[in-house]
Design a protein around this motif. Structure first.
Motif, PDB file in Angstrom:
ATOM      1  N   TYR A  64       0.946  -1.010  -0.054  1.00 32.16           N
ATOM      2  CA  TYR A  64       0.060  -0.216   0.140  1.00 32.16           C
ATOM      3  C   TYR A  64       0.819   1.207   0.008  1.00 32.16           C
ATOM      4  O   TYR A  64       1.815   1.233   0.697  1.00 32.16           O
ATOM      5  N   ILE A  65       0.404   2.109  -0.784  1.00 35.42           N
ATOM      6  CA  ILE A  65       1.174   3.491  -0.850  1.00 35.42           C
ATOM      7  C   ILE A  65       0.104   4.466  -0.592  1.00 35.42           C
ATOM      8  O   ILE A  65      -0.837   4.733  -1.519  1.00 35.42           O
ATOM      9  N   LEU A  66       0.402   5.307   0.719  1.00 35.51           N
ATOM     10  CA  LEU A  66      -0.876   6.086   1.056  1.00 35.51           C
ATOM     11  C   LEU A  66      -0.574   7.375   0.152  1.00 35.51           C
ATOM     12  O   LEU A  66       0.395   7.999   0.186  1.00 35.51           O
ATOM     13  N   LEU A  67      -2.043   7.836  -0.226  1.00 34.47           N
ATOM     14  CA  LEU A  67      -2.002   9.052  -0.808  1.00 34.47           C
ATOM     15  C   LEU A  67      -2.424  10.267  -0.077  1.00 34.47           C
ATOM     16  O   LEU A  67      -2.085  11.436  -0.004  1.00 34.47           O
ATOM     17  N   TYR A  88       0.570   7.219  10.701  1.00 33.02           N
ATOM     18  CA  TYR A  88       0.775   7.629   9.364  1.00 33.02           C
ATOM     19  C   TYR A  88      -0.043   8.797   9.008  1.00 33.02           C
ATOM     20  O   TYR A  88      -1.419   8.406   8.927  1.00 33.02           O
ATOM     21  N   SER A  90      -1.074  10.727   5.553  1.00 30.50           N
ATOM     22  CA  SER A  90      -1.106  11.078   4.330  1.00 30.50           C
ATOM     23  C   SER A  90      -0.001  10.471   3.609  1.00 30.50           C
ATOM     24  O   SER A  90       0.151  10.992   2.194  1.00 30.50           O
ATOM     25  N   GLU A  91       0.944   9.891   4.127  1.00 33.60           N
ATOM     26  CA  GLU A  91       1.874   9.470   3.188  1.00 33.60           C
ATOM     27  C   GLU A  91       2.613   8.097   3.679  1.00 33.60           C
ATOM     28  O   GLU A  91       2.209   7.550   4.732  1.00 33.60           O
ATOM     29  N   VAL A 116      -9.162   7.063   3.991  1.00 39.40           N
ATOM     30  CA  VAL A 116      -7.947   6.829   3.392  1.00 39.40           C
ATOM     31  C   VAL A 116      -8.024   6.461   1.914  1.00 39.40           C
ATOM     32  O   VAL A 116      -8.894   5.505   1.620  1.00 39.40           O
ATOM     33  N   CYS A 118      -5.377   4.978  -1.096  1.00 40.58           N
ATOM     34  CA  CYS A 118      -4.140   4.381  -1.351  1.00 40.58           C
ATOM     35  C   CYS A 118      -3.942   3.775  -2.727  1.00 40.58           C
ATOM     36  O   CYS A 118      -4.966   3.261  -3.199  1.00 40.58           O
TER      37      CYS A 118
END
Length: 232
Positions: A64-67, A88, A90-91, A116, A118
């Motif tokens: 997962y890459i959080l946006l 975490y 926002s990133e 969220v 991602c």
């Protein structure tokens, strides 16, 4: 170095919103040296507030890459109780520790505090390729060093900081539009105190004019003083 192919059975959360990754989100992968990937299998996931994104000891289908959004990370002890580790905001990447360990199951549980969004890279498709890409591995190593520092700082805070300071910080991070409405039994468990202790502290905060209890939760009345207490 030997690269291992991870054989993972992907399990979906019925409440999670999933779609093919729209092209406008692809540039976000450049920060992690993954802009070269064929994104035909990449997904965009949306989790609602309080929805679990990962469960400890359950298989992880994605990297997962959080946006955007905010999620809390909890580690369970042998009795099954959860302890809040860190936030975490926002990133960042989730699942990187497990990826580097070639581990199929999540080490910790992750729950969305706000909605969220991602990027999700299915590990069955991408794990071997991204593990073989040195710039990505170096980026992950840098991120893991930051997580280690954060974890040490968080553990130190749990041991040394007064509970009222930790609770104040938790309220500020978790409140939505000035309203804190999380399930108190879970909050007590995650902060490592009894339910009664938490209730007494919230009552004291109310008497100090920091909070006011309403039917929808605790409203933050004096954010400035609450921040001062969190800093103490």
């Amino acid at each position: 170095m030997t690269y291992v192919t991870l054989n993972i059975n992907i399990r979906e959360d019925n409440s999670m919103q999933k779609q093919k990754l729209p092209a406008q989100y692809a540039p976000a992968l450049a920060e992690y040296a993954l802009d070269w990937l064929d994104l035909s299998a990449a997904m965009l996931l949306r989790f609602e507030r309080c929805e679990w994104m990962m469960h400890a000891e359950q298989e992880i289908p994605y990297l997962y890459i959080l946006l955007s959004g905010k999620a809390k990370v909890c580690m369970s002890d042998e009795s099954g109780r959860n302890l809040l580790l860190c936030y975490y905001i926002s990133e960042g990447i989730m699942g990187d520790v497990e990826l580097m360990m070639c581990r199929k199951e999540a080490i910790s549980s992750v729950q969305a505090v706000t909605p969220v969004v991602c990027i999700a890279l299915p590990l069955q498709v991408y794990a071997s390729a991204i593990l073989a890409h040195l710039p990505f591995v170096l980026r992950v190593a840098k991120g893991l060093s930051v997580k280690l520092h954060t974890s040490v700082s968080s553990t130190t805070a749990i041991i040394l900081r007064p509970f009222e300071a930790r609770l104040s910080e938790y309220l500020l991070l978790s409140a939505q539009n000035g309203v804190f409405s999380e399930r108190l039994i879970d909050v007590a468990e995650q902060l490592g105190v009894s339910y009664r202790h938490l209730l007494r502290s919230l009552k004291a905060f109310g008497e100090e004019g920091l909070l006011k209890k309403h039917s929808d939760g605790y409203h933050i009345i004096n954010e400035t003083k609450l921040r001062e207490k969190a800093a103490g």
